[in-house]
Design a protein around this motif. Structure first.
Motif, short mmCIF file in Angstrom:
data_model
loop_
_atom_site.label_atom_id
_atom_site.label_comp_id
_atom_site.label_asym_id
_atom_site.label_seq_id
_atom_site.Cartn_x
_atom_site.Cartn_y
_atom_site.Cartn_z
N CYS A 55 0.73 -1.19 -0.06
CA CYS A 55 0.06 0.01 -0.11
C CYS A 55 0.89 1.33 0.13
O CYS A 55 2.00 1.51 0.79
CB CYS A 55 -0.86 -0.10 1.22
SG CYS A 55 -1.92 1.37 1.49
N HIS A 57 0.49 4.07 1.23
CA HIS A 57 0.46 4.75 2.60
C HIS A 57 1.49 4.44 3.52
O HIS A 57 2.24 5.50 3.96
CB HIS A 57 -0.96 4.47 3.23
CG HIS A 57 -0.88 5.33 4.72
ND1 HIS A 57 -1.42 4.59 5.91
CD2 HIS A 57 -0.59 6.41 5.02
CE1 HIS A 57 -1.31 5.46 6.63
NE2 HIS A 57 -0.95 6.62 6.37
N CYS A 78 -6.98 -1.37 2.08
CA CYS A 78 -5.82 -1.86 2.92
C CYS A 78 -6.13 -2.25 4.25
O CYS A 78 -6.74 -1.58 5.14
CB CYS A 78 -4.75 -0.80 2.80
SG CYS A 78 -3.31 -1.46 3.68
N TRP A 80 -4.22 -2.44 6.75
CA TRP A 80 -3.56 -1.82 7.88
C TRP A 80 -4.33 -0.63 8.53
O TRP A 80 -4.72 -0.54 9.69
CB TRP A 80 -2.32 -1.55 7.44
CG TRP A 80 -1.09 -2.66 7.37
CD1 TRP A 80 -1.51 -3.88 7.33
CD2 TRP A 80 0.26 -2.62 7.62
NE1 TRP A 80 -0.39 -4.66 7.25
CE2 TRP A 80 0.52 -3.74 7.35
CE3 TRP A 80 1.26 -1.49 7.30
CZ2 TRP A 80 1.87 -3.95 7.14
CZ3 TRP A 80 2.51 -1.98 7.21
CH2 TRP A 80 3.05 -3.18 6.96
N HIS A 81 -4.66 0.53 7.53
CA HIS A 81 -5.42 1.46 8.13
C HIS A 81 -6.49 2.02 7.18
O HIS A 81 -7.05 2.88 7.13
CB HIS A 81 -4.59 2.79 8.04
CG HIS A 81 -2.96 2.74 8.75
ND1 HIS A 81 -1.94 2.32 7.79
CD2 HIS A 81 -2.70 2.53 9.82
CE1 HIS A 81 -1.02 2.20 8.64
NE2 HIS A 81 -1.49 2.23 9.87
N LYS A 82 -7.27 1.17 6.48
CA LYS A 82 -8.40 0.98 5.72
C LYS A 82 -8.47 2.06 4.54
O LYS A 82 -9.47 2.52 4.45
CB LYS A 82 -9.63 1.26 6.88
CG LYS A 82 -9.46 0.46 7.89
CD LYS A 82 -9.77 -1.11 7.36
CE LYS A 82 -9.75 -2.09 8.49
NZ LYS A 82 -9.61 -3.29 8.05
N TYR A 83 -7.27 2.28 4.01
CA TYR A 83 -7.18 3.27 2.79
C TYR A 83 -7.98 2.50 1.58
O TYR A 83 -7.73 1.14 1.73
CB TYR A 83 -5.82 3.72 2.36
CG TYR A 83 -5.15 4.75 3.18
CD1 TYR A 83 -5.62 5.13 4.53
CD2 TYR A 83 -4.21 5.76 2.57
CE1 TYR A 83 -4.99 6.10 5.32
CE2 TYR A 83 -3.66 6.57 3.31
CZ TYR A 83 -3.88 6.95 4.59
OH TYR A 83 -3.68 7.88 5.40
#
Ligand code: FES
Length: 156
Positions: A55, A57, A78, A80-83
């Motif tokens: 990702c 980010h 994603c 990890w942080h939902k992007y």
């Protein structure tokens, strides 16, 4: 004759081969293409997509992300942080608040532009080919395509 995989010049589109039935079964596979680029190949609703595996980010493992539709566009989320990243263009999508003082809050979807490098993926007689997108413009996900991140994952 082509040089062995991994020794090809990185500035040329390169093809890597996978079997369609394996990708359809798994829904997604990751491939080191041309010895230089980690690519995620997805099969979703009858279509193939390919993008950088980490990702933009913070290098999150997109191969574990859910696929969902936002504002009519298919995205990988994603883990990890939902992007949210569109499968077709690699755009980062986010929800903007119309008026922070209004209650209830109303939002609308916006694009941050292309953040994840998308690659070309084609299928010929059951074989799947990835052609790296070698456009010279920098795309944020490029940062996570170095040996450093590959080694970090290998040591996990
Ligand atoms: Fe993907 Fe943060 S690493 S959203």
């Amino acid at each position: 004759d082509n040089p062995p995989e991994g020794l090809m010049p990185t500035n040329k589109p390169t093809k890597t081969k996978s079997l369609l039935r394996d990708i359809v079964k798994a829904g997604r596979v990751t491939k080191l293409v041309n010895g230089c680029r980690d690519v995620l190949v997805l099969y979703h609703q009858g279509q193939l997509h390919a993008m950088d595996m980490r990702c933009y980010h913070s290098g999150g493992a997109l191969q574990y992300g859910d696929i969902e539709e936002f504002n009519g566009r298919m995205c990988i989320v994603c883990p990890w942080h939902k992007y949210k990243i569109t499968l077709a263009e690699g755009e980062g999508l986010y929800q903007a608040v119309d008026d922070p003082t209004a209650k209830p809050l109303r939002t609308h979807w916006c694009s941050k532009g292309v953040k994840q490098r998308i690659h070309k993926v084609t299928e010929v007689n059951g074989d799947v080919f990835v052609t790296l997108n070698n456009s010279s413009e920098t795309i944020e996900s490029d940062v996570y395509q170095t040996e450093k991140y590959r080694t970090m994952e290998a040591n996990r």
